[in-house]
Motif scaffolding. Structure first.
Motif, mmCIF file in Angstrom:
data_model
loop_
_atom_site.group_PDB
_atom_site.id
_atom_site.type_symbol
_atom_site.label_atom_id
_atom_site.label_comp_id
_atom_site.label_asym_id
_atom_site.label_seq_id
_atom_site.Cartn_x
_atom_site.Cartn_y
_atom_site.Cartn_z
ATOM 1 N N SER A 42 0.770 -1.240 -0.026
ATOM 2 C CA SER A 42 -0.196 -0.025 -0.103
ATOM 3 C C SER A 42 0.825 1.202 -0.070
ATOM 4 O O SER A 42 1.995 1.348 0.645
ATOM 5 N N SER A 44 0.175 3.790 1.524
ATOM 6 C CA SER A 44 0.240 4.281 3.148
ATOM 7 C C SER A 44 0.627 3.467 3.990
ATOM 8 O O SER A 44 0.505 3.428 5.155
ATOM 9 N N ARG A 45 1.607 2.446 3.683
ATOM 10 C CA ARG A 45 2.139 1.589 4.494
ATOM 11 C C ARG A 45 3.775 1.656 4.091
ATOM 12 O O ARG A 45 4.275 1.438 3.126
ATOM 13 N N SER A 101 2.110 2.261 9.126
ATOM 14 C CA SER A 101 1.116 3.066 8.598
ATOM 15 C C SER A 101 1.780 4.413 8.429
ATOM 16 O O SER A 101 2.586 5.011 9.521
ATOM 17 N N ARG A 103 1.468 8.691 6.339
ATOM 18 C CA ARG A 103 0.669 9.553 5.716
ATOM 19 C C ARG A 103 1.623 10.190 4.521
ATOM 20 O O ARG A 103 2.605 10.376 4.850
ATOM 21 N N THR A 133 2.746 9.430 -0.020
ATOM 22 C CA THR A 133 1.483 8.524 -0.585
ATOM 23 C C THR A 133 0.661 8.794 -1.625
ATOM 24 O O THR A 133 -0.136 7.793 -1.951
#
Length: 134
Positions: A42, A44-45, A101, A103, A133
């Motif tokens: 992802s 955002s990971r 996680s 941002r 991200t």
């Protein structure tokens, strides 16, 4: 574990050991590698990747098992303990990976404490990484 060739790898030498470390978006990992190692891809990971090597003169360095603990602190002061897990690829490479996680444009200061299995003194690595991200 293969990573994108555009991802910079950093390293720090401590006497007989070299600690390699990097942090990147988990979306940069190929789907095949992510599936094989249970990594959630992802934007955002973030993926933290640590390896410990013991150079052997002119020969190839040997991967070393270690206890690895990692924390990340963003610029607003929020601290996260990152659970690290060992990946032994069976071909002599050992990695320690963790996920968190993130941002867009979030910056983390990471503190990594590495204790090679045959040592009593920990090795401390600190580095900063900004994530995108979008």
């Amino acid at each position: 574990m293969a990573s994108s060739p555009s991802v910079a790898q950093q390293a720090q030498k401590f006497g007989d050991y070299v600690v390699h470390y990097n942090a990147l978006s988990s979306s940069l990992i190929t789907p095949e590698v992510a599936k094989a190692y249970g990594i959630r891809r992802s934007d955002s990971r973030a993926l933290i990747n640590i390896s410990v090597l013991k150079p052997a003169g002119e020969q190839t360095a040997t991967a070393v098992k270690a206890a690895v603990t990692t924390t990340g602190r963003n610029l607003t002061g929020q601290t996260r303990k990152i659970e690290m897990r060992e990946i032994d690829d069976g071909d002599g490479a050992i990695y320690y990976i963790g996920e968190l996680s993130v941002r867009n444009m979030e910056t983390f200061d990471f503190t990594v404490v590495v204790l090679p299995e045959d040592q009593s003194k920990p090795l401390n690595v600190k580095f900063r990484q900004q994530f995108y991200t979008e």
